[in-house]
Design a protein around this motif. Structure first.
Motif, mmCIF file in Angstrom:
data_model
loop_
_atom_site.group_PDB
_atom_site.id
_atom_site.type_symbol
_atom_site.label_atom_id
_atom_site.label_comp_id
_atom_site.label_asym_id
_atom_site.label_seq_id
_atom_site.Cartn_x
_atom_site.Cartn_y
_atom_site.Cartn_z
ATOM 1 N N UNK A 1 -14.863 -33.237 9.729
ATOM 2 C CA UNK A 1 -14.736 -33.061 8.282
ATOM 3 C C UNK A 1 -13.274 -33.071 7.849
ATOM 4 N N UNK A 2 -12.405 -32.442 8.646
ATOM 5 C CA UNK A 2 -10.971 -32.400 8.308
ATOM 6 C C UNK A 2 -10.370 -33.799 8.329
ATOM 7 N N UNK A 3 -10.623 -34.555 9.403
ATOM 8 C CA UNK A 3 -9.998 -35.884 9.507
ATOM 9 C C UNK A 3 -10.546 -36.849 8.465
ATOM 10 N N UNK A 4 -11.788 -36.674 8.054
ATOM 11 C CA UNK A 4 -12.347 -37.548 7.026
ATOM 12 C C UNK A 4 -11.912 -37.137 5.622
ATOM 13 N N UNK A 5 -11.339 -35.946 5.499
ATOM 14 C CA UNK A 5 -10.867 -35.450 4.214
ATOM 15 C C UNK A 5 -9.442 -35.920 3.910
ATOM 16 N N UNK A 6 -8.663 -36.243 4.944
ATOM 17 C CA UNK A 6 -7.221 -36.425 4.744
ATOM 18 C C UNK A 6 -6.699 -37.853 4.576
ATOM 19 N N UNK A 7 -7.508 -38.918 4.733
ATOM 20 C CA UNK A 7 -6.900 -40.259 4.667
ATOM 21 C C UNK A 7 -6.083 -40.530 3.411
ATOM 22 N N UNK A 8 -6.602 -40.171 2.236
ATOM 23 C CA UNK A 8 -5.862 -40.431 0.993
ATOM 24 C C UNK A 8 -4.538 -39.673 0.986
ATOM 25 N N UNK B 1 -5.623 -45.040 8.036
ATOM 26 C CA UNK B 1 -4.490 -44.154 7.743
ATOM 27 C C UNK B 1 -3.610 -43.988 8.975
ATOM 28 N N UNK B 2 -4.211 -43.816 10.139
ATOM 29 C CA UNK B 2 -3.435 -43.668 11.379
ATOM 30 C C UNK B 2 -2.638 -44.942 11.668
ATOM 31 N N UNK B 3 -3.269 -46.099 11.457
ATOM 32 C CA UNK B 3 -2.574 -47.372 11.661
ATOM 33 C C UNK B 3 -1.366 -47.469 10.729
ATOM 34 N N UNK C 1 3.653 -46.878 -4.646
ATOM 35 C CA UNK C 1 2.580 -47.151 -5.592
ATOM 36 C C UNK C 1 1.423 -47.886 -4.944
ATOM 37 N N UNK C 2 1.735 -48.852 -4.086
ATOM 38 C CA UNK C 2 0.696 -49.583 -3.365
ATOM 39 C C UNK C 2 -0.150 -48.637 -2.516
ATOM 40 N N UNK C 3 0.505 -47.743 -1.803
ATOM 41 C CA UNK C 3 -0.219 -46.807 -0.942
ATOM 42 C C UNK C 3 -1.026 -45.800 -1.765
ATOM 43 N N UNK C 4 -0.510 -45.421 -2.932
ATOM 44 C CA UNK C 4 -1.288 -44.542 -3.817
ATOM 45 C C UNK C 4 -2.533 -45.278 -4.316
ATOM 46 N N UNK C 5 -2.381 -46.589 -4.588
ATOM 47 C CA UNK C 5 -3.549 -47.372 -4.982
ATOM 48 C C UNK C 5 -4.583 -47.440 -3.877
ATOM 49 N N UNK C 6 -4.129 -47.622 -2.633
ATOM 50 C CA UNK C 6 -5.052 -47.621 -1.492
ATOM 51 C C UNK C 6 -5.720 -46.258 -1.353
ATOM 52 N N UNK C 7 -4.967 -45.196 -1.572
ATOM 53 C CA UNK C 7 -5.537 -43.846 -1.510
ATOM 54 C C UNK C 7 -6.634 -43.680 -2.559
ATOM 55 N N UNK D 1 6.039 -37.156 11.911
ATOM 56 C CA UNK D 1 6.125 -35.744 11.557
ATOM 57 C C UNK D 1 5.397 -35.450 10.248
ATOM 58 N N UNK D 2 5.489 -36.382 9.308
ATOM 59 C CA UNK D 2 4.765 -36.228 8.046
ATOM 60 C C UNK D 2 3.268 -36.144 8.295
ATOM 61 N N UNK D 3 2.773 -36.973 9.198
ATOM 62 C CA UNK D 3 1.339 -36.949 9.506
ATOM 63 C C UNK D 3 0.931 -35.604 10.106
#
Length: 322
Positions: A47-54, A174-176, A223-229, A272-274
């Motif tokens: 549940x945690x890992x599926x919650x965090x991609x965005x 997201x990991x990629x 902005x592109x990554x926010x759009x993907x999120x 580190x951000x991840x």
């Protein structure tokens, strides 16, 4: 020999940061596992890992923004607008899902491009420009959706579909992107320019590097990554909510700062951000499972952020003295 010593010290410092963040993450997991018998389970971690991609995807972009000593407060609103435009393209305009997804990604990129261009052209602090963009883009999300949630069903649910062990495609993507972001930051000319601008912009200018296009590209990328999120969140919820992402920019910045990226620019790591994203996610999930109230969760999360900033400041002062 003298040139090798700074490099070795830098590697040791980076390994120390990885170790420190890892200890914090493991310690939090151990703490919440002792407080709740339901925390240390496969279902909780999935549940945690599926919650965090965005959150993770936006944090990659925010790492680059902070590295150039900027900030982007509009990413939560861009998430909402991108999801809203994609949903309307499917529901109202009859577009195919890939075309609708491209609309969402393009809108996010355009928002970032405008933010970066205005900030650079007028030499305005990105804090102020992004604050205005936050309101403009949120208003756009309301206009596009008519201030109503748009339900798209399973038309873009592929991103949220479980893949390996119940982990979603979004998390794998997201990991990629985290790995790619780290490689770009550490192994490319563009990444070195980002670090150099954040460290000493005037020195980069004297060395013949124009900081302006680099800054604009960084904001456009964010902005592109926010759009993907936005697409990821819409896929998970099967809906585009014009209120989505409110306050998410603060969680994104918190994860990046907890991961050790300096607010003053020039120092940071996508990996580190991840880990910072994981710390935020574990903290929120753990507090929810032990029954913490919403006010208590906000207080605790805020304290964690303040402590992370204090640690970062102390570490920076120690580095300056060294």
């Amino acid at each position: 020999m003298s040139a090798a010593l700074p490099a070795r010290n830098g590697i040791n410092a980076q390994l120390g940061t990885y170790l420190g963040l890892g200890v914090v993450l493991v310690g939090m997991i151990a703490l919440f596992s002792s407080l709740s018998q339901y925390f240390f389970t496969t279902d909780t971690f999935v549940a945690i890992v599926n919650e965090i991609p965005a959150l993770a995807v936006m944090a990659v972009g925010m790492t680059f923004v902070l590295m150039i000593a900027g900030i982007d407060l509009s990413v939560g609103s861009v998430l909402a607008l991108s999801a809203a435009l994609s949903a309307m393209a499917i529901l109202q305009w009859g577009w195919s899902t890939p075309a609708a997804a491209l609309v969402g990604l393009a809108s996010g990129t355009l928002c970032g491009l405008l933010l970066g261009s205005v900030s650079v052209a007028w030499r305005l602090p990105s804090f102020i420009v992004s604050l205005g963009m936050l309101e403009v883009v949120r208003g756009g999300a309301y206009l596009v959706t008519g201030s109503r949630t748009q339900y798209v069903g399973d038309r873009i649910a592929g991103l949220a579909a479980p893949w390996i062990g119940g982990v979603s495609v979004s998390f794998v993507l997201a990991v990629v992107l985290v790995i790619v972001g780290q490689l770009v930051l550490t192994r490319t000319v563009f990444g070195r320019s980002v670090v150099g601008i954040g460290t000493n912009e005037e020195a980069m200018r004297l060395a013949g590097v124009d900081p302006r296009p680099v800054r604009i590209i960084v904001f456009a990328l964010t902005g592109l990554l926010a759009g993907l999120a936005g697409l990821m969140q819409a896929a998970r919820l099967e809906a585009a909510d014009p209120n989505a992402g409110q306050g998410m920019e603060l969680r994104v910045i918190a994860a990046v700062v907890i991961g050790g990226t300096s607010l003053m620019g020039g120092r940071g790591s996508v990996i580190n951000t991840f880990i910072g994203v994981l710390i935020i996610a574990v903290l929120e999930a753990g507090l929810a499972q032990v029954g913490a109230s919403e006010p208590s969760k906000r207080i605790i999360t805020g304290c964690v952020i303040v402590v992370a900033v204090i640690v970062d400041t102390l570490r920076q002062r120690r580095a300056d003295r060294g």
